[in-house]
Design a protein around this motif. Structure first.
Motif, PDB file in Angstrom:
ATOM      1  N   GLU A 578      -5.195  15.885  -8.942  1.00  0.00           N
ATOM      2  CA  GLU A 578      -6.099  17.040  -8.992  1.00  0.00           C
ATOM      3  C   GLU A 578      -5.722  17.932 -10.172  1.00  0.00           C
ATOM      4  O   GLU A 578      -4.979  18.905 -10.043  1.00  0.00           O
ATOM      5  N   LEU A 579      -6.234  17.574 -11.367  1.00  0.00           N
ATOM      6  CA  LEU A 579      -5.903  18.317 -12.577  1.00  0.00           C
ATOM      7  C   LEU A 579      -6.674  19.634 -12.646  1.00  0.00           C
ATOM      8  O   LEU A 579      -7.856  19.697 -12.299  1.00  0.00           O
ATOM      9  N   VAL A 580      -5.992  20.672 -13.096  1.00  0.00           N
ATOM     10  CA  VAL A 580      -6.584  21.999 -13.244  1.00  0.00           C
ATOM     11  C   VAL A 580      -6.437  22.438 -14.691  1.00  0.00           C
ATOM     12  O   VAL A 580      -5.370  22.270 -15.298  1.00  0.00           O
ATOM     13  N   ASP A 581      -7.534  22.984 -15.265  1.00  0.00           N
ATOM     14  CA  ASP A 581      -7.498  23.471 -16.637  1.00  0.00           C
ATOM     15  C   ASP A 581      -6.660  24.753 -16.697  1.00  0.00           C
ATOM     16  O   ASP A 581      -7.010  25.764 -16.083  1.00  0.00           O
ATOM     17  N   ARG A 582      -5.537  24.697 -17.442  1.00  0.00           N
ATOM     18  CA  ARG A 582      -4.646  25.837 -17.557  1.00  0.00           C
ATOM     19  C   ARG A 582      -4.874  26.615 -18.852  1.00  0.00           C
ATOM     20  O   ARG A 582      -4.073  27.464 -19.209  1.00  0.00           O
ATOM     21  N   GLY A 583      -5.960  26.337 -19.551  1.00  0.00           N
ATOM     22  CA  GLY A 583      -6.216  27.033 -20.803  1.00  0.00           C
ATOM     23  C   GLY A 583      -5.405  26.465 -21.941  1.00  0.00           C
ATOM     24  O   GLY A 583      -4.457  27.095 -22.412  1.00  0.00           O
ATOM     25  N   GLY A 584      -5.760  25.280 -22.392  1.00  0.00           N
ATOM     26  CA  GLY A 584      -5.024  24.611 -23.466  1.00  0.00           C
ATOM     27  C   GLY A 584      -4.402  23.312 -23.011  1.00  0.00           C
ATOM     28  O   GLY A 584      -4.147  22.432 -23.825  1.00  0.00           O
ATOM     29  N   TYR A 585      -4.150  23.171 -21.731  1.00  0.00           N
ATOM     30  CA  TYR A 585      -3.662  21.905 -21.184  1.00  0.00           C
ATOM     31  C   TYR A 585      -4.068  21.826 -19.721  1.00  0.00           C
ATOM     32  O   TYR A 585      -4.470  22.822 -19.094  1.00  0.00           O
ATOM     33  N   TRP A 586      -4.007  20.609 -19.184  1.00  0.00           N
ATOM     34  CA  TRP A 586      -4.366  20.347 -17.796  1.00  0.00           C
ATOM     35  C   TRP A 586      -3.093  19.949 -17.034  1.00  0.00           C
ATOM     36  O   TRP A 586      -2.211  19.298 -17.593  1.00  0.00           O
ATOM     37  N   SER A 587      -3.043  20.331 -15.762  1.00  0.00           N
ATOM     38  CA  SER A 587      -1.846  19.978 -15.000  1.00  0.00           C
ATOM     39  C   SER A 587      -2.169  19.870 -13.521  1.00  0.00           C
ATOM     40  O   SER A 587      -3.166  20.417 -13.038  1.00  0.00           O
ATOM     41  N   ALA A 588      -1.307  19.123 -12.829  1.00  0.00           N
ATOM     42  CA  ALA A 588      -1.337  19.018 -11.370  1.00  0.00           C
ATOM     43  C   ALA A 588       0.095  19.175 -10.889  1.00  0.00           C
ATOM     44  O   ALA A 588       1.000  18.500 -11.398  1.00  0.00           O
ATOM     45  N   ASN A 589       0.296  20.068  -9.947  1.00  0.00           N
ATOM     46  CA  ASN A 589       1.659  20.311  -9.486  1.00  0.00           C
ATOM     47  C   ASN A 589       2.261  19.100  -8.793  1.00  0.00           C
ATOM     48  O   ASN A 589       3.459  18.838  -8.925  1.00  0.00           O
ATOM     49  N   THR A 590       1.444  18.345  -8.054  1.00  0.00           N
ATOM     50  CA  THR A 590       1.990  17.231  -7.286  1.00  0.00           C
ATOM     51  C   THR A 590       1.009  16.085  -7.231  1.00  0.00           C
ATOM     52  O   THR A 590      -0.170  16.278  -6.905  1.00  0.00           O
ATOM     53  N   VAL A 591       1.483  14.897  -7.566  1.00  0.00           N
ATOM     54  CA  VAL A 591       0.790  13.647  -7.267  1.00  0.00           C
ATOM     55  C   VAL A 591       1.853  12.699  -6.726  1.00  0.00           C
ATOM     56  O   VAL A 591       2.905  12.529  -7.337  1.00  0.00           O
ATOM     57  N   THR A 592       1.599  12.122  -5.572  1.00  0.00           N
ATOM     58  CA  THR A 592       2.612  11.315  -4.891  1.00  0.00           C
ATOM     59  C   THR A 592       2.370   9.835  -5.157  1.00  0.00           C
ATOM     60  O   THR A 592       1.298   9.297  -4.829  1.00  0.00           O
ATOM     61  N   LEU A 593       3.373   9.178  -5.747  1.00  0.00           N
ATOM     62  CA  LEU A 593       3.348   7.738  -5.982  1.00  0.00           C
ATOM     63  C   LEU A 593       4.392   7.116  -5.063  1.00  0.00           C
ATOM     64  O   LEU A 593       5.596   7.224  -5.318  1.00  0.00           O
ATOM     65  N   PRO A 594       3.968   6.474  -3.964  1.00  0.00           N
ATOM     66  CA  PRO A 594       4.917   6.094  -2.911  1.00  0.00           C
ATOM     67  C   PRO A 594       5.790   4.887  -3.221  1.00  0.00           C
ATOM     68  O   PRO A 594       6.847   4.736  -2.616  1.00  0.00           O
ATOM     69  N   LEU A 595       5.362   4.006  -4.125  1.00  0.00           N
ATOM     70  CA  LEU A 595       6.088   2.752  -4.331  1.00  0.00           C
ATOM     71  C   LEU A 595       6.436   2.563  -5.806  1.00  0.00           C
ATOM     72  O   LEU A 595       5.673   2.979  -6.691  1.00  0.00           O
ATOM     73  N   PRO A 596       7.555   1.911  -6.089  1.00  0.00           N
ATOM     74  CA  PRO A 596       7.864   1.571  -7.479  1.00  0.00           C
ATOM     75  C   PRO A 596       7.026   0.378  -7.925  1.00  0.00           C
ATOM     76  O   PRO A 596       6.541  -0.405  -7.107  1.00  0.00           O
TER      77      PRO A 596
END
Length: 623
Positions: A578-596
Motif C-alpha cells: 500500500e504505497l502512499v505518495d510522500r511528496g517526492g517519493y512513495w513508501s509503505a511502512n509494512t509489507v509482509t513477505l512470509p517465505l524466503p
C-alpha cells in the motif's frame, strides 16, 4: 577420545546473541538516499563501541574528489557512533562516504555507502574509497600474532612445568625459556610497530613514522601491547631468580626456603594472568555480551593452552636431554595429571566461547568463523587421540619396575671402614625351582617388553623413546591448532557477521542488495526509472520506498504507483504494498513477505490519466 565428539555436541548445543567485530547498524544519510538538501553531518551507528582514526571518514564528491571534512567525532557522546561534519555547500549529485573504524576487539572494519543531493549523478565517476587491507602488512601482522601466542605458551607452560612437575634437573629448560622470552619481546614490538598500518590498511613502510607510533600508544590496543612489554621485565627477573634458586644446594631446604616457595608461585601466577589479560582485553572477549565472564574464560583458556602446549615442549626437552633424568616416571605422571586438568579447562572454556561467538547453527557452516571452528574441533580431536596414546606410554613407564625404568642408576654408596669391606663368603647358587615361571616378566605386555632383544639397550629407554615420539606428535598438532586459533581470533564471529549482513542500515533505509531499479517507457518523451528499496529484504515485515525518476534523471511526479509481490514456486500472492505518495517519493511502512525465495516484484506506474506501464523484476528474499 570422547572429548572431541563431546566438544562438537556442546558447541552445537546452544545459540545466543553475541558479537565482537563491530557491525554497522545505521547510516545518516541512509545508503542510497536522495535528499532535497545537503546534510550537515554524516553519522554511523555500530553494534558496539568503536575506536576512531584521523582518517576514519573519506567523503568523495560526484567527480571522485575528496572533500575537506571536519575531525571525526561522536554523536551525542555515544561510543558506538562515528560522525563527521560536511562542508557547508554540496552541489547536486551522488556522494560516496568511505569509513574505517576499529572494533572494541582491536580489529579494523571498513565500508562505504552513497547518498545523493538533488538527484543522482547521471554517470557515477570511478572513485577510490581508500585501502581495505595491505597484503604484506596483514601477513606480517598474522605472523607476529602467531609467534606471540606460541612464545607465550612456551614461556608460561615451561615455567608451569618446572613448578608443577618438578623435574630433578630443570637446567635443559633454560634455553627454551630464554628463547620464548626473546621471541615474545620481538613479536610484541613487531605488533606495536605494525599496529598503525594494520588499522589503516596501508603498507609496512609507514610503520616507523614517529607521529604514527605516538598515536598508536594512545589507543587501547597500543596500550595493551605496551603493558605486555612492561610485564616482560618482571617476568625476566622472576625467571632469573627462579634459576638461581634451582642452583642452590637442594640438600639445604630450610624453613625460609619452604615459606618462600608459595610466595614465588603466587608471583608467577600473577605475572601469567597479567600476560594473558593483555590478549583477552584485545580480542573477542572484550566486546559483546557477558564481558566479565568472557574475559575470565579467555584468560583461563589461554593459560590452559600454555600449560598443555608449553608443558609438552618442556616434556620433550626433558626426555631428550643429553643426561636424561634417572627416573622420569614421576615427572611424566605429574605432567599427565596436569595436562588432563588443562584439557578439562580448555573444553569448558572452549565450549563457552564457541557458544558466545557462533550465535546460530547456520553460522557453523555458513560463516568463515564457523568453518574455522569446525577445523579446530577436528584438530583438537586428533590432539586428544595423540594424548590418549601418550597416557598409555605414561602408564607403562610408571608401572614398570624400577630396574626397567632406571637401568643405569648407580647404587647408593655405603660408608666402609678403613681397609675396605670384609671379604664376603661366597654363596652357592640357588637350586632351581621346578614350579617357577621361566619368564617372570612375560605379563608386562608389549609396552614394557619393547627393546629387549639382543644388542638393545633395554625396555626403560624404549619406553622413553615411545613416549617421546607420542608427545612430539602432540606438540606438532598443538602448534597447528594454535595457528588455526590465531586466524580464528582475527575472524568476525558468526553472530557478528550475521549482524553485519542483516543490519547495515536503519529501518526504512537502504541495503545495497535490496535496491532494485526498473526502467519503463514514458511514451514519446523517453524512458524513466523507478528505484525500489525493500528494507531489510528478508522474510517478515519490510518497509518499502520507491522513487520515480524522469528521462533527464530528475525526480518525477506520477499520478499513481502500485507495487505487488508474488512467489511463483509456492503459488503465493500477489501481495500488494500500500504505497502512499510522500511528496517526492512513495513508501509503505509494512509489507509482509512470509517465505524466503525468489519473488517476482511488479511495479505499475501510471504516467498520465490514461497511460500506465507495468514492469517486473525478480528479487531474492532471505530468511
Amino acid at each position: 577420545m570422547l572429548l572431541g565428539p563431546v566438544l562438537v555436541l556442546l558447541v552445537l548445543g546452544g545459540a545466543g546473541p553475541a558479537s565482537a567485530h563491530a557491525a554497522l547498524g545505521s547510516t545518516d544519510p541512509e545508503d542510497g538516499a536522495v535528499l532535497g538538501r545537503a546534510p550537515a553531518h554524516v553519522t554511523l551507528t555500530f553494534s558496539e563501541s568503536v575506536g576512531l582514526r584521523d582518517d576514519s571518514f573519506r567523503v568523495l564528491d560526484p567527480g571522485g574528489h575528496r572533500l575537506h571534512t571536519g575531525e571525526a567525532g561522536r554523536a551525542d557522546g555515544r561510543s558506538d557512533t562515528a560522525r563527521v561534519a560536511l562542508p557547508g555547500k554540496l552541489g547536486e549529485g551522488t556522494y560516496t562516504v568511505a569509513w574505517r573504524v576499529v572494533s572494541a576487539d582491536s580489529h579494523p572494519v571498513s565500508g562505504a555507502f552513497t547518498f545523493s543531493v538533488g538527484k543522482p549523478s547521471q554517470a557515477a565517476a570511478p572513485v577510490d574509497t581508500g585501502p581495505t587491507e595491505d597484503p604484506l602488512t596483514a601477513t606480517l601482522h598474522k605472523i607476529a600474532r602467531y609467534l606471540s601466542y606460541l612464545a607465550a605458551a612456551l614461556l608460561i607452560g615451561a615455567a608451569a612445568f618446572v613448578a608443577l612437575c618438578r623435574p630433578p634437573d630443570p637446567a635443559p629448560l633454560r634455553r627454551p625459556l630464554v628463547a620464548a622470552w626473546w621471541t615474545l619481546l620481538a613479536a610484541t614490538l613487531a605488533l606495536l610497530v605494525l599496529r598503525a598500518p594494520y588499522e589503516a590498511g596501508t603498507g609496512p613502510s609507514t610503520a616507523l613514522d614517529p607521529a604514527v607510533l605516538r598515536d598508536t600508544l594512545t589507543t587501547r590496543p597500543g596500550a595493551l601491547l605496551l603493558t605486555r612489554l612492561g610485564l616482560l621485565l618482571p617476568v625476566a627477573l622472576y625467571l632469573a631468580r627462579a634459576a638461581r634458586a634451582v642452583r642452590v644446594d637442594r640438600v639445604d631446604r630450610g624453613d625460609r626456603r619452604r615459606v618462600g616457595r608459595p610466595l614465588a608461585a603466587g608471583v608467577g601466577v600473577v605475572l601469567a594472568v597479567g600476560l594473558a589479560l593483555t590478549w583477552a582485553a584485545a580480542e573477542h572477549a572484550s566486546a559483546g555480551i557477558q564481558v566479565p565472564v568472557a574475559m575470565t574464560s579467555s584468560v583461563l583458556h589461554l593459560l590452559a593452552t600454555a600449560v598443555w602446549l608449553g608443558g609438552l615442549v618442556a616434556l620433550l626437552v626433558t626426555l631428550r636431554a643429553p643426561r636424561p633424568s634417572p627416573d622420569p616416571a614421576g615427572v611424566v605422571a605429574r605432567f599427565s595429571r596436569t595436562a588432563f586438568a588443562a584439557v578439562t579447562v580448555l573444553v569448558v572454556t572452549g565450549v563457552y566461547q564457541s557458544w558466545r561467538g557462533l550465535g546460530s547453527w547456520q553460522a557453523l557452516t555458513g560463516s568463515t568463523y564457523g568453518r574455522l571452528l569446525l577445523a579446530k574441533v577436528v584438530l583438537v580431536a586428533v590432539l586428544l587421540a595423540a594424548a590418549a596414546v601418550s597416557r598409555r606410554w605414561t602408564a607403562a613407564l610408571v608401572t614398570a619396575p624400577v630396574a626397567v625404568r632406571e637401568p643405569d642408576r648407580v647404587p647408593e654408596r655405603i660408608p666402609q671402614p678403613a681397609g675396605g669391606p670384609p671379604p664376603e663368603t661366597p654363596k652357592p647358587p640357588p637350586s632351581p625351582d621346578p614350579d617357577a615361571d621361566p619368564h617372570p616378566d612375560a605379563d608386562r605386555g608389549p609396552d614394557t617388553d619393547t627393546g629387549t632383544g639382543p644388542g638393545d639397550d633395554g625396555p626403560g629407554p624404549a619406553l622413553r623413546r615411545g613416549l617421546y615420539r607420542s608427545v612430539l606428535v602432540e606438540a606438532v598438532v598443538a602448534a597447528v591448532v594454535l595457528g588455526v586459533t590465531t586466524v580464528l581470533t582475527a575472524t568476525p564471529p558468526g553472530r557478528s557477521a550475521e549482524e553485519a549482513a542483516r543490519a547495515a542500515v536503519p529501518a526504512g533505509g537502504v541495503l545495497p542488495a535490496s535496491v532494485t531499479t526498473i526502467p519503463f517507457e514514458v511514451g514519446a518523451s523517453g524512458r524513466g526509472t523507478v528505484q525500489i528499496t525493500l528494507d531489510p529484504g528478508r522474510t517478515g515485515d519490510n518497509a518499502v520506498q520507491a522513487v520515480v525518476f524522469g528521462p533527464d534523471g530528475s525526480l518525477a511526479a506520477v499520478p499513481e504507483l502500485r507495487l505487488s509481490f508474488t512467489l511463483p514456486d509456492k503459488d503465493l500472492g500477489p501481495i500488494e504494498a500500500e504505497l502512499v505518495d510522500r511528496g517526492g517519493y512513495w513508501s509503505a511502512n509494512t509489507v509482509t513477505l512470509p517465505l524466503p525465495g525468489t519473488w517476482t516484484m511488479k511495479a505499475t506506474v501510471r504516467v498520465s490519466e490514461i497511460d500506465q506501464v507495468s514492469e517486473t523484476r525478480r528479487i531474492r528474499v532471505e530468511r
